[in-house]
Design a protein around this motif. Structure first.
Motif, short mmCIF file in Angstrom:
data_model
loop_
_atom_site.label_atom_id
_atom_site.label_comp_id
_atom_site.label_asym_id
_atom_site.label_seq_id
_atom_site.Cartn_x
_atom_site.Cartn_y
_atom_site.Cartn_z
N VAL A 155 1.27 -1.37 0.22
CA VAL A 155 0.44 0.12 0.03
C VAL A 155 0.89 1.50 0.43
O VAL A 155 0.78 2.37 -0.76
CB VAL A 155 -0.88 -0.32 1.23
N ILE A 156 1.80 1.26 0.90
CA ILE A 156 3.50 2.74 0.76
C ILE A 156 3.28 2.60 -0.91
O ILE A 156 4.08 3.75 -1.13
CB ILE A 156 3.58 2.07 1.55
N ILE A 157 3.96 1.13 -1.93
CA ILE A 157 4.36 1.48 -2.81
C ILE A 157 3.26 1.89 -3.51
O ILE A 157 3.18 3.46 -4.54
CB ILE A 157 5.43 0.37 -3.28
N LEU A 158 1.95 1.73 -3.69
CA LEU A 158 0.47 2.54 -4.36
C LEU A 158 0.26 3.74 -3.94
O LEU A 158 0.23 4.60 -5.12
CB LEU A 158 -0.61 1.42 -3.98
N ARG A 159 0.50 4.38 -3.07
CA ARG A 159 0.27 5.43 -2.50
C ARG A 159 1.48 6.70 -3.23
O ARG A 159 0.91 7.24 -3.95
CB ARG A 159 0.52 5.58 -1.25
N MET A 160 2.24 5.96 -2.92
CA MET A 160 3.46 6.90 -3.47
C MET A 160 3.37 7.00 -4.93
O MET A 160 3.61 7.98 -5.75
CB MET A 160 5.45 6.47 -3.24
N LEU A 161 2.95 5.99 -6.07
CA LEU A 161 2.93 5.32 -7.38
C LEU A 161 1.38 6.77 -7.85
O LEU A 161 2.02 7.50 -8.69
CB LEU A 161 2.32 4.25 -7.48
N GLU A 162 0.67 6.90 -7.32
CA GLU A 162 -0.09 7.66 -7.34
C GLU A 162 0.22 9.43 -6.79
O GLU A 162 -0.14 10.42 -8.07
CB GLU A 162 -1.41 7.58 -6.04
N THR A 163 0.45 9.31 -5.70
CA THR A 163 1.23 11.30 -5.40
C THR A 163 2.80 11.27 -7.01
O THR A 163 2.00 11.92 -7.52
CB THR A 163 2.30 10.34 -4.28
#
Length: 117
Positions: free
Chosen positions: A69-77
């Motif tokens: 989820v941390i990786i996903l949030r950073m990709l979204e940002t």
């Protein structure tokens, strides 16, 4: 496939980050399979990954609960779609507690900086 090795070392645990173009969960699984052809990555404790596709977000914690989820949030940002990012950890024998999540964030940050740099 871009691989950045030894990005972080803490209490014996070592981290690497890798990534490349990817548009679906089957492609992501193929990417992980290709990464694990390198024996070093096959022996890793965790190969956690995230990917934003047209169908939605896809992730796998690979035993590092919450890291995907941390990786996903950073990709979204970053607005990075159709590109997998994998954070690999070799466990060093000491629990890192919450620091392990900071290390996942830092590894992704390093990858994104190298990619755009």
């Amino acid at each position: 496939m871009q691989i950045i090795e030894n990005v972080i070392s803490d209490r014996g645990s070592r981290y690497a980050v890798s990534g490349g173009p990817c548009t679906s969960e089957p492609e992501a699984r193929a990417f992980i399979t290709a990464l694990k052809r390198n024996k070093k990555f096959a022996k890793a404790t965790h190969n956690t990954w995230g990917l934003l596709t047209a169908e939605g977000p896809v992730k796998n914690d690979d035993g590092e609960s919450g890291a995907g989820v941390i990786i996903l949030r950073m990709l979204e940002t970053a607005g990075l779609r159709d590109h997998i990012v994998v954070v690999t950890r070799w466990y060093g024998g000491k629990h890192l507690g919450g620091d392990r999540f900071r290390h996942v964030q830092e590894a992704v940050r390093i990858y994104l900086a190298e990619r755009t740099g």
